[in-house]
Design a protein around this motif. Structure first.
Motif, PDB file in Angstrom:
ATOM      1  N   ALA A   1      33.936  39.037  44.370  1.00 50.63           N
ATOM      2  CA  ALA A   1      34.731  39.257  43.163  1.00 50.63           C
ATOM      3  C   ALA A   1      33.899  39.788  41.990  1.00 50.63           C
ATOM      4  CB  ALA A   1      35.445  37.970  42.760  1.00 50.63           C
ATOM      5  N   GLY A   2      32.563  39.868  42.176  1.00 47.91           N
ATOM      6  CA  GLY A   2      31.736  40.526  41.173  1.00 47.91           C
ATOM      7  C   GLY A   2      31.482  39.725  39.907  1.00 47.91           C
ATOM      8  N   GLN A   3      31.720  38.413  39.941  1.00 52.94           N
ATOM      9  CA  GLN A   3      31.490  37.596  38.748  1.00 52.94           C
ATOM     10  C   GLN A   3      30.174  36.842  38.916  1.00 52.94           C
ATOM     11  OE1 GLN A   3      34.267  37.845  36.570  1.00 52.94           O
ATOM     12  NE2 GLN A   3      34.941  39.227  38.179  1.00 52.94           N
ATOM     13  N   VAL A   4      29.156  37.253  38.160  1.00 52.25           N
ATOM     14  CA  VAL A   4      27.849  36.615  38.296  1.00 52.25           C
ATOM     15  C   VAL A   4      27.922  35.177  37.783  1.00 52.25           C
ATOM     16  CG1 VAL A   4      25.417  36.733  37.694  1.00 52.25           C
ATOM     17  CG2 VAL A   4      26.739  38.826  37.957  1.00 52.25           C
ATOM     18  N   SER A   5      27.343  34.253  38.556  1.00 54.55           N
ATOM     19  CA  SER A   5      27.341  32.851  38.123  1.00 54.55           C
ATOM     20  C   SER A   5      25.955  32.245  38.265  1.00 54.55           C
ATOM     21  CB  SER A   5      28.335  32.035  38.962  1.00 54.55           C
ATOM     22  OG  SER A   5      28.111  30.652  38.770  1.00 54.55           O
ATOM     23  N   LEU A   6      25.534  31.573  37.209  1.00 47.87           N
ATOM     24  CA  LEU A   6      24.272  30.833  37.244  1.00 47.87           C
ATOM     25  C   LEU A   6      24.545  29.331  37.211  1.00 47.87           C
ATOM     26  CD1 LEU A   6      22.111  32.935  34.763  1.00 47.87           C
ATOM     27  CD2 LEU A   6      22.049  32.964  37.241  1.00 47.87           C
ATOM     28  N   GLY A   7      25.772  28.947  37.554  1.00 46.05           N
ATOM     29  CA  GLY A   7      26.134  27.544  37.437  1.00 46.05           C
ATOM     30  C   GLY A   7      26.458  26.864  38.757  1.00 46.05           C
ATOM     31  N   SER A   8      26.006  27.443  39.860  1.00 47.26           N
ATOM     32  CA  SER A   8      26.392  26.892  41.170  1.00 47.26           C
ATOM     33  C   SER A   8      26.029  25.419  41.311  1.00 47.26           C
ATOM     34  CB  SER A   8      25.704  27.669  42.298  1.00 47.26           C
ATOM     35  OG  SER A   8      25.886  29.031  42.117  1.00 47.26           O
ATOM     36  N   ALA A   9      24.816  25.065  40.891  1.00 48.68           N
ATOM     37  CA  ALA A   9      24.372  23.684  41.078  1.00 48.68           C
ATOM     38  C   ALA A   9      25.258  22.724  40.295  1.00 48.68           C
ATOM     39  CB  ALA A   9      22.919  23.538  40.659  1.00 48.68           C
TER      40      ALA A   9
ATOM     41  N   ARG B   1      40.758  41.496  49.529  1.00 46.71           N
ATOM     42  CA  ARG B   1      40.633  42.901  49.108  1.00 46.71           C
ATOM     43  C   ARG B   1      40.789  43.010  47.593  1.00 46.71           C
ATOM     44  NH1 ARG B   1      43.585  43.715  54.196  1.00 46.71           N
ATOM     45  NH2 ARG B   1      45.577  43.660  53.142  1.00 46.71           N
ATOM     46  N   ASN B   2      41.648  42.175  47.021  1.00 44.30           N
ATOM     47  CA  ASN B   2      41.797  42.176  45.563  1.00 44.30           C
ATOM     48  C   ASN B   2      40.500  41.757  44.871  1.00 44.30           C
ATOM     49  OD1 ASN B   2      44.416  42.951  45.894  1.00 44.30           O
ATOM     50  ND2 ASN B   2      45.324  41.005  45.277  1.00 44.30           N
ATOM     51  N   PHE B   3      39.776  40.785  45.465  1.00 42.44           N
ATOM     52  CA  PHE B   3      38.477  40.386  44.901  1.00 42.44           C
ATOM     53  C   PHE B   3      37.603  41.631  44.738  1.00 42.44           C
ATOM     54  CE2 PHE B   3      38.117  35.702  46.567  1.00 42.44           C
ATOM     55  CZ  PHE B   3      39.226  35.371  45.819  1.00 42.44           C
ATOM     56  N   ILE B   4      37.500  42.405  45.821  1.00 41.25           N
ATOM     57  CA  ILE B   4      36.612  43.576  45.810  1.00 41.25           C
ATOM     58  C   ILE B   4      37.159  44.646  44.871  1.00 41.25           C
ATOM     59  CG2 ILE B   4      35.687  45.453  47.234  1.00 41.25           C
ATOM     60  CD1 ILE B   4      35.435  43.483  49.512  1.00 41.25           C
ATOM     61  N   ALA B   5      38.490  44.789  44.842  1.00 39.81           N
ATOM     62  CA  ALA B   5      39.096  45.779  43.954  1.00 39.81           C
ATOM     63  C   ALA B   5      38.757  45.460  42.496  1.00 39.81           C
ATOM     64  CB  ALA B   5      40.611  45.813  44.154  1.00 39.81           C
TER      65      ALA B   5
ATOM     66  N   ARG C   1      36.234  43.740  41.447  1.00 43.19           N
ATOM     67  CA  ARG C   1      34.793  43.945  41.269  1.00 43.19           C
ATOM     68  C   ARG C   1      34.473  45.434  41.080  1.00 43.19           C
ATOM     69  NH1 ARG C   1      31.535  43.525  46.675  1.00 43.19           N
ATOM     70  NH2 ARG C   1      32.298  45.656  46.804  1.00 43.19           N
ATOM     71  N   ASP C   2      35.072  46.284  41.931  1.00 40.94           N
ATOM     72  CA  ASP C   2      34.675  47.689  41.948  1.00 40.94           C
ATOM     73  C   ASP C   2      35.308  48.513  40.843  1.00 40.94           C
ATOM     74  OD1 ASP C   2      33.076  47.196  44.054  1.00 40.94           O
ATOM     75  OD2 ASP C   2      34.311  48.189  45.565  1.00 40.94           O
TER      76      ASP C   2
ATOM     77  N   VAL D   1      47.239  44.815  40.964  1.00 39.65           N
ATOM     78  CA  VAL D   1      46.458  43.623  41.309  1.00 39.65           C
ATOM     79  C   VAL D   1      46.495  42.685  40.107  1.00 39.65           C
ATOM     80  CG1 VAL D   1      44.140  42.744  41.808  1.00 39.65           C
ATOM     81  CG2 VAL D   1      44.921  44.877  42.862  1.00 39.65           C
ATOM     82  N   PRO D   2      46.895  41.427  40.298  1.00 38.97           N
ATOM     83  CA  PRO D   2      46.904  40.497  39.167  1.00 38.97           C
ATOM     84  C   PRO D   2      45.461  40.107  38.819  1.00 38.97           C
ATOM     85  CG  PRO D   2      47.616  39.378  41.164  1.00 38.97           C
ATOM     86  CD  PRO D   2      47.341  40.797  41.547  1.00 38.97           C
ATOM     87  N   VAL D   3      44.856  40.852  37.893  1.00 40.62           N
ATOM     88  CA  VAL D   3      43.411  40.754  37.683  1.00 40.62           C
ATOM     89  C   VAL D   3      42.986  39.352  37.218  1.00 40.62           C
ATOM     90  CG1 VAL D   3      41.486  41.611  36.291  1.00 40.62           C
ATOM     91  CG2 VAL D   3      43.125  43.212  37.262  1.00 40.62           C
ATOM     92  N   PHE D   4      43.679  38.809  36.211  1.00 42.04           N
ATOM     93  CA  PHE D   4      43.290  37.493  35.704  1.00 42.04           C
ATOM     94  C   PHE D   4      43.427  36.429  36.784  1.00 42.04           C
ATOM     95  CE2 PHE D   4      44.248  38.478  30.958  1.00 42.04           C
ATOM     96  CZ  PHE D   4      43.236  39.408  30.983  1.00 42.04           C
ATOM     97  N   LYS D   5      44.555  36.474  37.463  1.00 41.83           N
ATOM     98  CA  LYS D   5      44.815  35.487  38.508  1.00 41.83           C
ATOM     99  C   LYS D   5      43.757  35.593  39.600  1.00 41.83           C
ATOM    100  CE  LYS D   5      48.284  34.622  41.774  1.00 41.83           C
ATOM    101  NZ  LYS D   5      49.440  35.228  42.428  1.00 41.83           N
ATOM    102  N   THR D   6      43.410  36.825  39.945  1.00 40.51           N
ATOM    103  CA  THR D   6      42.427  37.039  41.000  1.00 40.51           C
ATOM    104  C   THR D   6      41.067  36.478  40.604  1.00 40.51           C
ATOM    105  OG1 THR D   6      43.605  39.004  41.732  1.00 40.51           O
ATOM    106  CG2 THR D   6      41.311  38.808  42.402  1.00 40.51           C
ATOM    107  N   LYS D   7      40.676  36.708  39.343  1.00 44.00           N
ATOM    108  CA  LYS D   7      39.382  36.192  38.893  1.00 44.00           C
ATOM    109  C   LYS D   7      39.354  34.670  38.905  1.00 44.00           C
ATOM    110  CE  LYS D   7      37.732  39.880  35.867  1.00 44.00           C
ATOM    111  NZ  LYS D   7      37.452  40.244  34.472  1.00 44.00           N
TER     112      LYS D   7
END
Lengths: 300, 354
Positions: free
Chosen positions: B64-72, B197-201, B203-204, B214-220
């Motif tokens: 989905a192209g959303q960088v996260s530094l909060g995994s832990a 596929r929406n995740f990648i859409a 992102r790209d 594509v429901p962008v907010f919902k997908t994110k």
């Protein structure tokens, strides 16, 4: 009709509740007048400026069902801005956009697909991480109702939706001769094919109104001929009404029903290819000095 | 990125169930025959937990192209939520504690995913740091989360599913393995649906995705929720099956970076990459320690090991970003195609011209 009176009556109107039903008609046709009832798209007094620059200035435009409606003009004339207004990427400062009788002061971009609008982009906007097929299937996104749980488990509404989307995608793939590259990631394709995939992605949604922003830019003449055929097929086989922005005057004259000419954001001519070709203002602004039959050579 | 193409190709060599069967036979049948307690506890347990966390992060960042530094932080939420559900609700089956803990992590994911509706790239990455610091702070500050334990380090309760105890190194391995396989299968299905596929859409090309419908907010937000759910459960594995203690410092910023490195080295937007990257990160220090001791003897102490490991991982990330941005997963596919190409000369020809 006065553009200002028209715009004024709509200024406070909500997006949705401006549909007016005609008492006289047996059909529940949304209508402000007989003329508008028949348009797929109707622009009135549309104005967009960036800072002090008027990109689009007081444009009226009607597009009727089944038309291929070209918009031409020199670079910076406001053609792409107009398409961005119609697809909801930009908000106009003044004027209205009526889509199939529904009147908007600004088209909500996230509802564009549901309103029956699909488009291509001057500079490609494909999903590079997806294959050709996946890009095209994603063009059906606006019709998907199933939740992600249904999709993952393959239950409920999902299987039928997925099957339907895949079948429609393959229909478009066949129509645009993309079978050989169906499984290729789009990022690896040559430019001309990417343009064609983008058209396919727009077509698969079965749009009422298809906006093509320079679909033939950067193509070889053979590719342009193919693309012209596909544009005609989009109208004839997929029942789309088309707005076409294109610089290749030969192609535009060949396939368009009517042509609007923009210059500095204003519409300076509107009519059949013959009318436009012989219009002195168009020749001055865009086509250049009229040699004999030189319509194929636009001024740069 | 060529992940979708690669996925197509891998389908060509063996059917999907063939891979699953192979993995199942090896993981449930052959590994237990060979593994010692040391291998279970020091290699397989962290490998499984980190793999799952990387699968989760890959959905959010790779797909989905959303960088996260909060995994832990989401791992910590999962682990502490499971501990508290288990502790505070009498008679709640352990499996439900795990599920509720995953949902709690998903809820946190959505809240901290809200900035992604406005922010992109570096700015979004910074806002996910807020999740990291907030969760670590809250878990340390409020003793309630660790049941007023004086040291703040609590023993993980035993793992019992439907009355069957999963105790001992091999029992914990079977539990972790089953959870990882189930959730990975879920993720593998998800990325091949329209939602995936929406995740990648998104992102790209977010704008094109929005215009297409594509429901962008919902997908994110969905990407954030599913990702955090999986990462939260990975946190349970980390605490319950690997460390066997639940403590905030097991989930610090270093862990978040470690998971990010796993998906970069393994390959963004491939699930296989999550496992390859995790394997490398877990095995690397062990191999390094052996080689170091062999070459330098007593000079190669734990401090040197730690530093040389950091240097090597840093170098690996730079090399991968430059030479092979698609990571170990792409190398794997290239090596496999070459291998199969040598065996059967017909198959690769079809793949090249496909």
């Amino acid at each position: 009709m006065s553009a200002f009176a028209y715009a004024g009556s709509l200024a406070a109107a909500d997006d949705r509740n401006t549909q007016v039903t005609s008492d006289a008609g047996a059909l529940l046709a949304p209508a402000f007048d007989a003329q508008k009832a028949r348009t797929v798209l109707s622009l009135r007094g549309l104005t967009l400026s960036f800072g002090g620059i008027k990109a689009v200035s007081d444009i009226d435009l009607d597009v009727f069902p089944g038309e291929i409606r070209a918009i031409i003009g020199p670079n910076g004339a406001g053609k792409s801005s107009l398409i961005n207004l119609i697809s909801g990427l930009y908000r106009p400062q003044r004027g209205t956009i009526a889509i199939d009788g529904q009147v908007f002061s600004a088209v909500p971009a996230s509802r564009a697909a549901k309103l029956g609008i699909a488009r291509t982009y001057q500079n490609l906007a494909l999903f590079k991480g997806l294959t050709v097929f996946e890009n095209i299937v994603t063009g059906r996104s606006s019709t998907v109702r199933s939740t992600f749980i249904e999709q993952v488990l393959g239950v409920g509404r999902s299987p039928a939706e997925e099957r339907d989307s895949r079948e429609r995608a393959d229909t478009v793939i066949t129509a645009l001769h993309l079978e050989a590259i169906r499984e290729r990631p789009v990022g690896t394709l040559p430019y001309g094919l990417q343009k064609r995939v983008e058209l396919a992605r727009a077509l698969v949604a079965q749009p009422k109104l298809l906006l093509l922003d320079e679909p033939m830019a950067g193509m070889t003449s053979a590719e342009k001929q193919d693309m012209a055929q596909f544009v005609l097929s989009a109208r004839d086989d997929f029942n789309a009404t088309i707005i076409l922005i294109e610089h290749d005057i030969g192609v535009v004259m060949g396939i368009s029903d009517r042509i609007a000419v923009l210059d500095y954001g204003r519409k300076i001519a509107d009519g059949s290819p013959e009318d436009v070709r012989n219009d002195q203002r168009v020749i001055d602004a865009y086509l250049g000095v009229a040699h004999e039959d030189d319509a194929g050579a636009p001024a740069q | 990125m060529t992940n979708a193409y690669d996925a197509q190709q891998s389908r060509g060599l063996l059917p999907a169930w063939g891979y699953l069967l192979g993995i199942g036979v090896v993981a449930y049948g052959i590994v237990p025959l060979l593994a010692s307690d040391y291998v279970y506890d020091a290699i397989l347990a962290p490998f499984l937990a980190l793999s799952l966390a990387a699968v989760g992060l890959n959905l959010l960042t790779g797909y989905a192209g959303q960088v996260s530094l909060g995994s832990a932080a989401f791992m910590a939420v999962g682990a502490f939520a499971a501990y508290n559900f288990n502790l505070r609700i009498d008679g709640l089956p352990f499996i439900l504690s795990v599920l509720f803990a995953g949902l709690t992590a998903a809820g946190f994911g959505v809240v901290f995913g809200l900035p992604s509706l406005r922010l992109k790239g570096f700015y979004l990455a910074l806002s996910t740091l807020a999740a990291q610091f907030f969760v670590e702070w809250a878990l340390t500050k409020f003793d309630w989360f660790s049941n007023y334990n004086s040291s703040g380090v609590i023993d993980a309760p035993p793992i019992v599913i439907f009355g069957v105890p999963f105790s001992g190194p091999s029992g914990r391995y079977y539990f972790a393995l089953t959870v990882v396989l189930l959730l990975s299968a879920f993720a593998a299905r998800l990325v091949n649906t329209q939602t995936g596929r929406n995740f990648i859409a998104v992102r790209d090309n977010e704008t094109a995705a929005r215009i297409i419908g594509v429901p962008v907010f919902k997908t994110k937000l969905l990407a954030a929720a599913v990702s955090s759910f999986i990462i939260g459960i990975a946190g349970i594995l980390w605490a319950f099956a690997y460390l066997r203690t639940v403590e905030p410092h097991g989930f610090n910023l270093d862990r978040s970076f470690e998971i990010l490195f796993i998906i970069i080295i393994g390959g963004l937007a491939t699930l296989r990459g999550a496992f390859l990257g995790a394997a490398l990160i877990v095995v690397l220090p062990l191999v390094l320690s052996r080689i170091g001791t062999l070459l330098l003897g007593g000079y190669f102490n734990s401090g040197v090991l730690d530093m040389s490991q950091r240097i090597l991982i840093g170098a690996l990330i730079i090399v991968f970003l430059i030479v092979e941005p698609d990571g170990l997963a792409a190398l794997w596919i290239r090596a496999r195609n070459r291998f199969f190409g040598a065996l059967t000369s017909r198959r690769p020809a079809r793949e090249v011209t496909a």
